[in-house]
Design an enzyme around this catalytic site. Structure first.
Site, PDB file in Angstrom:
ATOM      1  N   LYS A   1       0.842  -1.201   0.000  1.00 58.94           N
ATOM      2  CA  LYS A   1       0.000   0.000   0.000  1.00 58.94           C
ATOM      3  C   LYS A   1       0.877   1.252   0.000  1.00 58.94           C
ATOM      4  CE  LYS A   1      -1.882  -1.465   3.757  1.00 58.94           C
ATOM      5  NZ  LYS A   1      -2.704  -1.715   4.951  1.00 58.94           N
TER       6      LYS A   1
ATOM      7  N   THR B   1      -8.565   9.903   7.549  1.00 54.91           N
ATOM      8  CA  THR B   1      -8.057   8.657   6.979  1.00 54.91           C
ATOM      9  C   THR B   1      -7.909   7.563   8.036  1.00 54.91           C
ATOM     10  OG1 THR B   1      -5.803   9.438   7.345  1.00 54.91           O
ATOM     11  CG2 THR B   1      -6.755   9.856   5.174  1.00 54.91           C
TER      12      THR B   1
ATOM     13  N   GLY C   1      -8.378   4.356   9.771  1.00 52.93           N
ATOM     14  CA  GLY C   1      -8.997   3.075   9.439  1.00 52.93           C
ATOM     15  C   GLY C   1      -8.908   2.646   7.991  1.00 52.93           C
ATOM     16  N   THR C   2      -8.147   3.356   7.183  1.00 50.55           N
ATOM     17  CA  THR C   2      -8.083   2.997   5.752  1.00 50.55           C
ATOM     18  C   THR C   2      -7.536   1.581   5.539  1.00 50.55           C
ATOM     19  OG1 THR C   2      -5.975   4.158   5.659  1.00 50.55           O
ATOM     20  CG2 THR C   2      -7.890   5.300   4.747  1.00 50.55           C
ATOM     21  N   GLY C   3      -6.480   1.244   6.287  1.00 47.07           N
ATOM     22  CA  GLY C   3      -5.839  -0.064   6.088  1.00 47.07           C
ATOM     23  C   GLY C   3      -6.767  -1.207   6.483  1.00 47.07           C
ATOM     24  N   CYS C   4      -7.445  -1.056   7.631  1.00 47.39           N
ATOM     25  CA  CYS C   4      -8.383  -2.087   8.106  1.00 47.39           C
ATOM     26  C   CYS C   4      -9.510  -2.252   7.098  1.00 47.39           C
ATOM     27  CB  CYS C   4      -8.987  -1.684   9.451  1.00 47.39           C
ATOM     28  SG  CYS C   4      -7.762  -1.291  10.703  1.00 47.39           S
TER      29      CYS C   4
HETATM   30  N1  ATP Z   1      -4.766  10.252   1.138  1.00 48.42           N
HETATM   31  C1  ATP Z   1      -5.191   9.165   0.475  1.00 48.42           C
HETATM   32  N2  ATP Z   1      -5.969   9.304  -0.623  1.00 48.42           N
HETATM   33  C2  ATP Z   1      -6.408   8.208  -1.325  1.00 48.42           C
HETATM   34  N3  ATP Z   1      -6.114   6.949  -0.977  1.00 48.42           N
HETATM   35  C3  ATP Z   1      -5.341   6.745   0.105  1.00 48.42           C
HETATM   36  C4  ATP Z   1      -4.845   7.838   0.903  1.00 48.42           C
HETATM   37  N4  ATP Z   1      -4.133   7.330   1.952  1.00 48.42           N
HETATM   38  C5  ATP Z   1      -4.202   5.987   1.804  1.00 48.42           C
HETATM   39  N5  ATP Z   1      -4.903   5.631   0.709  1.00 48.42           N
HETATM   40  C6  ATP Z   1      -5.221   4.285   0.233  1.00 48.42           C
HETATM   41  O1  ATP Z   1      -5.894   3.632   1.315  1.00 48.42           O
HETATM   42  C7  ATP Z   1      -5.514   2.276   1.371  1.00 48.42           C
HETATM   43  C8  ATP Z   1      -4.915   1.971   2.733  1.00 48.42           C
HETATM   44  O2  ATP Z   1      -3.575   2.397   2.722  1.00 48.42           O
HETATM   45  P1  ATP Z   1      -2.748   2.987   3.937  1.00 48.42           P
HETATM   46  O3  ATP Z   1      -1.341   3.046   3.461  1.00 48.42           O
HETATM   47  O4  ATP Z   1      -3.376   4.242   4.415  1.00 48.42           O
HETATM   48  O5  ATP Z   1      -2.995   1.856   4.998  1.00 48.42           O
HETATM   49  P2  ATP Z   1      -2.611   1.821   6.498  1.00 48.42           P
HETATM   50  O6  ATP Z   1      -1.512   2.757   6.776  1.00 48.42           O
HETATM   51  O7  ATP Z   1      -2.404   0.384   6.804  1.00 48.42           O
HETATM   52  O8  ATP Z   1      -3.904   2.340   7.221  1.00 48.42           O
HETATM   53  P3  ATP Z   1      -4.172   2.383   8.825  1.00 48.42           P
HETATM   54  O9  ATP Z   1      -3.832   3.733   9.251  1.00 48.42           O
HETATM   55  O10 ATP Z   1      -5.607   2.071   8.920  1.00 48.42           O
HETATM   56  O11 ATP Z   1      -3.266   1.348   9.435  1.00 48.42           O
HETATM   57  C9  ATP Z   1      -4.549   2.057   0.201  1.00 48.42           C
HETATM   58  O12 ATP Z   1      -5.287   1.622  -0.920  1.00 48.42           O
HETATM   59  C10 ATP Z   1      -3.989   3.442  -0.032  1.00 48.42           C
HETATM   60  O13 ATP Z   1      -3.482   3.637  -1.350  1.00 48.42           O
HETATM   61  C1  HMH Z   2      -7.498  -1.669  17.051  1.00 53.17           C
HETATM   62  C2  HMH Z   2      -6.824  -1.076  15.870  1.00 53.17           C
HETATM   63  N1  HMH Z   2      -6.460  -1.891  14.857  1.00 53.17           N
HETATM   64  C3  HMH Z   2      -5.852  -1.376  13.760  1.00 53.17           C
HETATM   65  C4  HMH Z   2      -5.572  -0.030  13.666  1.00 53.17           C
HETATM   66  C5  HMH Z   2      -4.904   0.461  12.389  1.00 53.17           C
HETATM   67  O1  HMH Z   2      -4.259   1.585  12.427  1.00 53.17           O
HETATM   68  C6  HMH Z   2      -5.970   0.803  14.757  1.00 53.17           C
HETATM   69  N2  HMH Z   2      -5.738   2.147  14.742  1.00 53.17           N
HETATM   70  N3  HMH Z   2      -6.578   0.240  15.844  1.00 53.17           N
END
Ligand code: ATP
Ligand code: HMH
Length: 271
Positions: free
Chosen positions: A175, A210, A212-215
């Site tokens: 990502k 943003t 929770g995007t990864g989850c």
């Molecule tokens: N500012 C943004 N605009 C558009 N897409 C984004 C943006 N930030 C992240 N993404 C997309 O969101 C998805 C999750 O990526 P991200 O790298 O944010 O995950 P993460 O860091 O694991 O998230 P979390 O903070 O929930 O752990 C990917 O598809 C990424 O390309």
């Molecule tokens: C409980 C939990 N899982 C995952 C994330 C991802 O960033 C978060 N902020 N909190």
């Protein structure tokens, strides 16, 4: 009678409702599946950060998993925050006995920089957890933690994916959301199994909501796999869902607000 596909999340609770178990279940509902949960840890968390975290005993994790899998059954699983080496090993062992797609989001730190995984658990993630994955979905910080590779531009993502695939998942989804702003207008992810390569691009939204995007992405991927998509199809659909949710992200609290998991239903609302 319509019975929706069943998807299981094994993850931590986010009291603020934007990430973790709460994001996972909302995503699973929005994508037409029945979400179920194995809680690994409870966090006191809001838009400003993580104020506290409490891990559950391995026995409680094992019991929740067995309750769900032995009676209800699952068609895909997603993992998130696993907190410690002991829980990583416990979950890896449980997953090794399943024959359904598994999405591993190797959650390391929250957006605020709070640790959600002990440093002593990294080895178990590499050697026990990642080999169980159909798809592993690290962000760039997690890539650095797990492989030592610092991705600074898109071209580095190929090398990062190869290093993640060396740990044994069938597919790696790297990502690029954390690539420095100014690297272009898009948020780029790379999906590869070492043979096929799919670059996923979406407009970058800098509205700062943003959390929770990864989850959300990993759960959407698991939901689509449960519905029968191939990994490339599921990833494209998941990227589309998270991009829409991000575009509709809203302010809550004084810090980073959540994405809108109901964006496909809530479009008519003004934010
Ligand atoms: N500012 C943004 N605009 C558009 N897409 C984004 C943006 N930030 C992240 N993404 C997309 O969101 C998805 C999750 O990526 P991200 O790298 O944010 O995950 P993460 O860091 O694991 O998230 P979390 O903070 O929930 O752990 C990917 O598809 C990424 O390309
Ligand atoms: C409980 C939990 N899982 C995952 C994330 C991802 O960033 C978060 N902020 N909190």
């Amino acid at each position: 009678m319509h019975i929706p596909p069943r998807v299981l999340t094994v993850a931590g609770s986010d009291s603020g409702g934007g990430a973790g178990i709460q994001a996972d279940l909302k995503t699973m509902l929005a994508l037409g599946t029945h979400g179920m949960s194995v809680v690994t840890a409870v966090t006191a968390q809001n838009s400003l950060g993580v104020q506290g975290a409490w891990e559950l005993p391995a026995e409680a994790v094992r019991a929740q998993f067995r309750s769900v899998v032995d009676d209800i059954g699952v068609q895909a699983v997603k993992t998130g925050m696993l907190s410690s080496a002991e829980l990583v090993e416990t979950v890896a062992e449980l997953l090794a006995g399943l024959r359904v797609p598994v999405v591993i989001d190797p959650v390391g730190v929250s957006k605020h920089g709070d640790a959600l995984l002990a440093a002593t658990a990294l080895d178990a993630v590499r050697t026990a957890l990642l080999p169980t994955a159909t798809v592993a979905t690290p962000n760039l910080d997690e890539v650095a933690q797990l492989t030592g590779i610092r991705v600074e531009e898109e071209a580095d993502m190929r090398r990062a994916a190869a290093a993640i695939l060396d740990f044994g998942p069938r597919w790696a989804l790297i990502k690029g959301g954390h690539l420095p702003a100014g690297r272009g207008e898009s948020a780029v992810d790379l999906l590869t199994d070492g043979t096929e390569e799919h670059w996923l691009r979406a407009p970058r939204h800098d509205n700062r909501h943003t959390h929770g995007t990864g989850c959300t992405l990993a759960s959407a991927l698991a939901a689509q796999l449960a519905k029968g998509d191939t990994v490339p199809q599921a990833t494209a659909a998941a990227k589309d869902y998270v991009t829409g949710a991000l575009a509709a992200g809203f302010r809550l609290g004084a810090g980073i607000g959540p994405v809108d998991h109901g964006w496909r239903w809530n479009r008519h609302d003004a934010h």
